[in-house]
Design an enzyme around this catalytic site. Structure first.
Site, short mmCIF file in Angstrom:
data_model
loop_
_atom_site.label_atom_id
_atom_site.label_comp_id
_atom_site.label_asym_id
_atom_site.label_seq_id
_atom_site.Cartn_x
_atom_site.Cartn_y
_atom_site.Cartn_z
N ALA A 150 -13.67 -3.95 44.66
CA ALA A 150 -12.80 -4.07 45.81
C ALA A 150 -11.99 -5.33 45.18
O ALA A 150 -12.56 -6.22 44.58
CB ALA A 150 -13.51 -4.52 46.95
N HIS B 178 9.65 -4.23 36.91
CA HIS B 178 10.96 -5.17 36.57
C HIS B 178 10.63 -5.71 35.22
O HIS B 178 9.53 -6.58 35.02
CB HIS B 178 11.54 -5.92 37.46
CG HIS B 178 11.86 -5.27 38.74
ND1 HIS B 178 13.15 -4.61 38.82
CD2 HIS B 178 11.24 -4.91 39.95
CE1 HIS B 178 13.12 -3.99 40.25
NE2 HIS B 178 12.13 -4.44 40.86
N ALA C 107 -11.60 -0.82 47.70
CA ALA C 107 -10.84 -1.27 48.75
C ALA C 107 -10.00 -2.38 48.19
O ALA C 107 -10.51 -3.35 47.44
CB ALA C 107 -11.64 -1.70 49.90
#
Length: 192
Positions: A167, A123, A149
């Site tokens: 990660a 947005h 991850a």
């Protein structure tokens, strides 16, 4: 603003180039999101060893069969599915989210760790414009890249071949080939 400045939701080429979506065009997007949410909900409760059931649902979600050697462990989440391009030997671990309305491409041999998130739409920052349209740009991940991850990949990012995203990293800029990126990126850029 004139109507020609806004994306017609059925034209993925415009959204892939960073164009905008206006309110009335959200209907088609909303209908696809509802359909794909229903399909992924069914996928995510199948027994893990129901390969035929998973393959049938992935074909409906993606609009085509999974390519050879692609492995996706549920739970799996997407908002569109039809703009998620997976090359051969892609591996996607559990709990990943692919908000692919502007397009996501994962090259051959890409590995994605659990809970990674790929987001292609957003947005405007301006609060007056925020509820009126979306912006978007595609994500491209090169061959043999590894997404760790819990990493978050933001709109418009390209990740080079053989790159590693650590990660938990938040990736807002392109990642060069054969490189490692790590860490959060959030900093105050401006105030209003």
């Amino acid at each position: 603003m004139t109507d020609d400045r806004y994306l017609r939701i059925h034209d993925p080429e415009l959204l892939a180039n960073g164009e905008r979506v206006l309110g009335p065009e959200f209907r088609a997007m909303h209908e696809r999101v509802l359909r794909v949410t229903e399909l992924t909900s069914r996928l995510n409760v199948l027994p893990f060893d129901d390969e035929a059931g998973k393959a049938a649902l992935f074909e409906q979600i993606l609009g085509r069969p999974l390519p050879a050697g692609v492995t996706i462990y549920p739970p799996f989440y997407t908002d569109h599915g039809l703009r998620l391009e997976l090359a051969e030997r892609v591996f996607v671990n559990q709990g990943c989210t692919f908000l692919d309305h502007a397009g996501i491409r994962l090259g051959r041999g890409v590995m994605v760790g659990p809970r990674a998130t790929f987001v292609t739409t957003g947005h405007p920052v301006d609060p007056e414009e925020r509820r009126h349209y979306l912006t978007g740009a595609p994500i491209d991940v090169g061959e043999n890249a590894w997404i760790g991850a819990g990493a978050t990949i933001l709109p418009g990012v390209s990740i080079g071949r053989d790159a590693v995203v650590a990660a938990g990293a938040v990736v807002a800029d392109d990642v060069p080939p054969a490189s490692l990126v790590a860490g959060p990126k959030a900093t105050v850029l401006r105030r209003w």
